[in-house]
Design a protein around this motif. Structure first.
Motif: not given
Length: 161
Positions: A9-12, A110-111, A134-135
């Motif tokens: 989700n972080v990458m998205r 993030v996220g 990265g979550g």
């Protein structure tokens, strides 16, 4: 792409915001790995790899997020000053997942379920890129610290010891 290398989700969210990032993956046992080990495993200097810590303020009971280098500790007094609180305390691990949506070792600035006031240690400003979770345990994202700060509506502050 293997299961562990799927987009998080972080990458998205970074892609949706148009923020360039580089994903990094590392092997891990059945749980979190300390940040210094992550930095060594990825061949990165420890001052470039950051951990995400969540706290609760004493006066208002509000939550605050701090992003600090993995080999440093959060300076609770400096963190409280940055947040405008009398004091802050670390969130208990059991509270992390319900509050943020992340587990210990995979918590990213993030996220999160909610955007909390976030402070990034000022040492990040001297880096071209930094790495944050990265979550998911086993995943880091490398990105421009200024872009990260803008995305999460954060601010830089001297919060690490």
């Amino acid at each position: 792409m293997s299961k562990k290398e799927e987009k998080t989700n972080v990458m998205r969210l970074l892609a949706q915001a148009g923020i360039p990032y580089t994903p990094h993956y590392y092997p891990h046992p059945d749980g979190p790995v300390d940040g210094a080990t992550v930095a060594r495993t990825l061949g990165q200097p420890a001052e470039k790899v950051f951990k995400t810590l969540v706290t609760r303020g004493a006066s208002r009971g509000s939550y605050y997020v701090f992003v600090v280098p993995v080999e440093k500790e959060l300076d609770l007094k400096a963190a409280a000053r940055a947040a405008g609180e009398k004091s802050v305390e670390m969130l208990h691990v059991a509270e992390l997942l319900p509050l943020t949506g992340y587990v210990r070792g995979g918590c990213s600035p993030v996220g999160m379920k909610k955007l909390f006031p976030t402070f990034i240690d000022q040492s990040a400003q001297g880096q071209d890129t930094i790495m944050v979770s990265g979550g998911r345990i086993g995943t880091q994202v490398e990105l421009d610290p200024e872009a990260l700060c803008t995305l999460i509506h954060g601010q830089f502050a001297p919060v690490a010891l």
